[in-house]
Design an enzyme around this catalytic site. Structure first.
Site, PDB file in Angstrom:
ATOM      1  N   ASP A 240       6.260 -22.418   7.612  1.00  0.00           N
ATOM      2  CA  ASP A 240       6.613 -22.432   9.027  1.00  0.00           C
ATOM      3  C   ASP A 240       8.131 -22.324   8.979  1.00  0.00           C
ATOM      4  OD1 ASP A 240       7.599 -23.194  11.549  1.00  0.00           O
ATOM      5  OD2 ASP A 240       5.676 -24.146  11.989  1.00  0.00           O
ATOM      6  N   HIS A 241       8.644 -21.135   9.213  1.00  0.00           N
ATOM      7  CA  HIS A 241      10.057 -20.926   8.874  1.00  0.00           C
ATOM      8  C   HIS A 241      11.003 -21.791   9.710  1.00  0.00           C
ATOM      9  CE1 HIS A 241      10.194 -18.074  12.246  1.00  0.00           C
ATOM     10  NE2 HIS A 241      11.503 -18.143  12.181  1.00  0.00           N
TER      11      HIS A 241
ATOM     12  N   LYS B  84      15.011 -24.086   8.980  1.00  0.00           N
ATOM     13  CA  LYS B  84      16.262 -23.966   9.744  1.00  0.00           C
ATOM     14  C   LYS B  84      17.093 -25.231   9.567  1.00  0.00           C
ATOM     15  CE  LYS B  84      14.349 -20.880  13.288  1.00  0.00           C
ATOM     16  NZ  LYS B  84      15.148 -19.681  13.431  1.00  0.00           N
TER      17      LYS B  84
ATOM     18  N   ASP C 142       1.158 -17.786  18.235  1.00  0.00           N
ATOM     19  CA  ASP C 142       2.372 -17.264  17.588  1.00  0.00           C
ATOM     20  C   ASP C 142       3.457 -18.335  17.457  1.00  0.00           C
ATOM     21  OD1 ASP C 142       3.922 -15.120  16.492  1.00  0.00           O
ATOM     22  OD2 ASP C 142       5.053 -15.060  18.370  1.00  0.00           O
TER      23      ASP C 142
ATOM     24  N   LYS D 232       8.223 -15.160  25.551  1.00  0.00           N
ATOM     25  CA  LYS D 232       8.987 -13.952  25.205  1.00  0.00           C
ATOM     26  C   LYS D 232       9.539 -13.346  26.487  1.00  0.00           C
ATOM     27  CE  LYS D 232       7.101 -12.771  20.786  1.00  0.00           C
ATOM     28  NZ  LYS D 232       8.209 -13.088  19.880  1.00  0.00           N
TER      29      LYS D 232
ATOM     30  N   HIS E 229       5.514 -23.473  15.228  1.00  0.00           N
ATOM     31  CA  HIS E 229       6.909 -23.890  15.405  1.00  0.00           C
ATOM     32  C   HIS E 229       7.052 -25.024  16.430  1.00  0.00           C
ATOM     33  CE1 HIS E 229       7.278 -20.310  13.169  1.00  0.00           C
ATOM     34  NE2 HIS E 229       7.461 -19.456  14.145  1.00  0.00           N
TER      35      HIS E 229
ATOM     36  N   GLU F 259      12.628 -16.871  23.915  1.00  0.00           N
ATOM     37  CA  GLU F 259      13.117 -15.653  23.260  1.00  0.00           C
ATOM     38  C   GLU F 259      13.376 -14.607  24.323  1.00  0.00           C
ATOM     39  OE1 GLU F 259      11.255 -14.687  19.250  1.00  0.00           O
ATOM     40  OE2 GLU F 259       9.569 -15.428  20.410  1.00  0.00           O
TER      41      GLU F 259
ATOM     42  N   LYS G 137       2.501 -17.075   7.765  1.00  0.00           N
ATOM     43  CA  LYS G 137       1.641 -17.166   8.919  1.00  0.00           C
ATOM     44  C   LYS G 137       1.151 -15.774   9.285  1.00  0.00           C
ATOM     45  CE  LYS G 137       3.426 -17.257  12.966  1.00  0.00           C
ATOM     46  NZ  LYS G 137       4.307 -17.086  14.133  1.00  0.00           N
TER      47      LYS G 137
ATOM     48  N   ARG H 285       0.823  -1.214   0.000  1.00  0.00           N
ATOM     49  CA  ARG H 285       0.000   0.000   0.000  1.00  0.00           C
ATOM     50  C   ARG H 285       0.856   1.263   0.000  1.00  0.00           C
ATOM     51  NH1 ARG H 285      -3.709  -2.021   4.291  1.00  0.00           N
ATOM     52  NH2 ARG H 285      -5.270  -3.193   3.148  1.00  0.00           N
TER      53      ARG H 285
END
Ligand code: BG6
Length: 500
Positions: free
Chosen positions: A192-193, A197, A250, A351, A255, A231, A163, A60
């Site tokens: 799903d990154h 890995k 999340d 987190k 994951h 994290e 996602k 945008r």
């Protein structure tokens, strides 16, 4: 172009993808800046992209191609793992077009179509399209219709879907239905990154390329498994999304459950997309819903992370002052099948924890009968095999060893394999691998519709049980290892979380 790169060794056996144009919807977002463009740059650096290739960024934001490329040059310098080379960047930039449009606007659709036709003409992209959908869920149906209607039978068309893939089972099914109007399952690549890995793929190599682990990998010899996705960062300005998602949507839904599925699955007959995903989905189907006592939620208060004072979740910009969104989740899960019955899988994600760490720890049963009279030191601890997904990528095995000297004292020592030490090559970014696989049409490292459904079923059941309860948040300090209740979850079973 750079000279043949010795670092690309081993990748040479892979096919080169067909000529194609990649269209990134939602190109002004953080993902493009931090991950996608740096990944494309590294692929170009290693000469892994098709020779005839182009990228269209659609967003945008009112930008010109030139402005956008200036921003991308900066992000490549900041985030790519390879040194900046003007010739490599320019080769990528030459095939780049930016289209500023509101997704719902038909003229924008035409401009994307024109840019694609231009790439076909000027860059020889041959009508092959890779659409990358990094747009908010509300924009999804419009964009998918746009790209679907554009299918004209020339070349192939594939969609990569970022996602979140829905918010629950019902919304995920709606998304699937809108995709299926235009695309077959083997043309859909749900990201799903974590699957991209290296260390996550190494989990499969460890299990199935070695004869010594599989015989131990079951309820007879494994006491329990611990999976941690910790994290140290907070929500990083993504409150709008995170407030609705929470740790369960999340990280846990995707994951974490994928890591669990790869840990618990049966050996696939080969490494093809369906063989691997068939085995994962069996695990997900065999999981039973944990009772309320087996799930712990948490939210961080103020604290210190890596020596710095940080605010609580509720004080983050964009977060409701009395938010009950969880930033931490721990659960005791079971996979009800012959291999794993009664073996707990303790999982946690959060987190603002003490540090970044993703590990899978296979805790073996205690040796049945220690033949030593007196055990000093820290005693005889069970063996643990830890897969370090990140950081310090590698694998380590904890074994008991005799302390030198008189007597028979035993202490735990570690046999370590470190990626950095064993391979000269740097570890590729997950997105490099995933973009390349999608170009090659290989969906092995992407989640299939039925996997996503099973993942949502579990999440819906857990969230449903939370109902309208108002947990007393915050219940852990930023910089700690999470709420005390999560420790109790294991203590009740006479176990504890792995020491860090
Ligand atoms: C994303 C989540 O999927 O994964 C983020 O949305 C999280 O909240 C990130 O920070 C973690 O990824 P990585 O690769 O840094 O472990």
């Amino acid at each position: 172009m750079p000279a043949a790169n010795p670092l690309a060794q081993g990748l040479g056996i892979r096919r080169q993808p067909d000529p194609c144009a990649m269209v990134v919807f939602g190109a002004s977002g953080d993902l493009t800046k931090r991950k996608l463009f740096p990944a494309l740059y590294s692929l170009a650096y290693r000469r892994l992209l098709p020779e005839r290739f182009g990228v269209i960024g659609v967003a945008r934001t009112e930008d010109t191609t030139r402005q956008f490329l200036t921003a991308m040059r900066k992000s490549v310098k900041e985030f790519a793992r390879d040194p900046f080379r003007t010739d490599v960047f320019e080769s990528l930039a030459g095939g780049f077009r930016y289209v500023a449009t509101d997704f719902a606007d038909d003229t924008g659709e035409d401009r994307v179509g024109n840019a694609l036709a231009e790439l076909d003409r000027e860059r020889g992209t041959a009508g092959n399209r890779l659409y990358y959908l990094a747009v908010p869920p509300v924009a999804f149906p419009v964009v998918i219709r746009e790209v679907g209607e554009r299918r004209d039978g020339t070349g192939w068309a594939r969609v990569i879907v970022e996602k979140p893939f829905g918010h629950d089972l019902a919304s995920a099914n709606e998304l699937t239905a809108s995709i299926k109007r235009w695309f077959a399952e083997d043309e859909v690549f749900r990201i799903d990154h974590y699957l991209g890995k290296e260390t996550v793929q190494n989990l499969m190599a460890l299990r199935f390329a070695n004869g010594i682990f599989e015989p131990l990998w079951n309820r007879q010899l494994v006491d329990h498994v611990q999976i941690t996705v910790a994290e140290s960062i907070g929500v990083e300005g993504r409150a709008g999304y995170y407030e609705r998602a929470g740790a369960i949507r999340d990280i846990f839904q995707n994951h974490l459950l994928q890591l669990l599925a790869l840990t618990a699955m049966e050996p696939p007959i080969d490494f093809s997309a369906d063989a691997v995903r068939n085995e994962k989905v069996k695990v997900l189907r065999a999981m039973h819903t944990p009772g309320p006592k087996s799930v712990v939620r948490g939210q961080y208060g103020r604290g210190f992370v890596e020596g710095e004072e940080v605010i609580s979740y509720r004080e983050e910009p964009g977060v409701a002052p009395r938010s009950i969104t969880e930033t931490y989740i721990a659960a005791k899960l079971y996979v009800d099948n012959w291999r794993w019955a009664d073996t707990p899988f303790y999982v946690r994600a959060g987190k603002r924890l003490a540090r970044r760490e993703t590990t899978i720890a296979i805790n073996f049963k205690q040796a049945p009968h220690p033949p030593f009279e007196a055990i000093a030191g820290d005693g005889l601890r069970p063996n643990v095999l830890v897969v370090h997904v990140q950081p310090d990528e590698g694998v380590s095995l904890a074994v008991g060893a005799k302390v030198p000297g008189a007597g028979m004292s035993i202490r735990t020592v570690h046999m370590d394999f470190l990626y950095g030490g064993a391979f000269r090559e740097g570890v590729p970014e997950a997105y490099e691998r995933l973009i390349l696989d999608a170009m090659l049409g290989d969906a092995t490292l992407f989640t299939r519709e039925d996997e996503v459904d099973e993942q949502w079923k579990l999440v819906d059941a857990i969230v449903g049980a939370w109902g309208r309860d108002r947990p007393s948040f915050p219940n852990y300090a930023a910089g700690s290892w999470g709420p005390a209740l999560a420790d109790e979850l294991l203590h009740r079973d006479g176990r504890s979380w792995r020491r860090h």
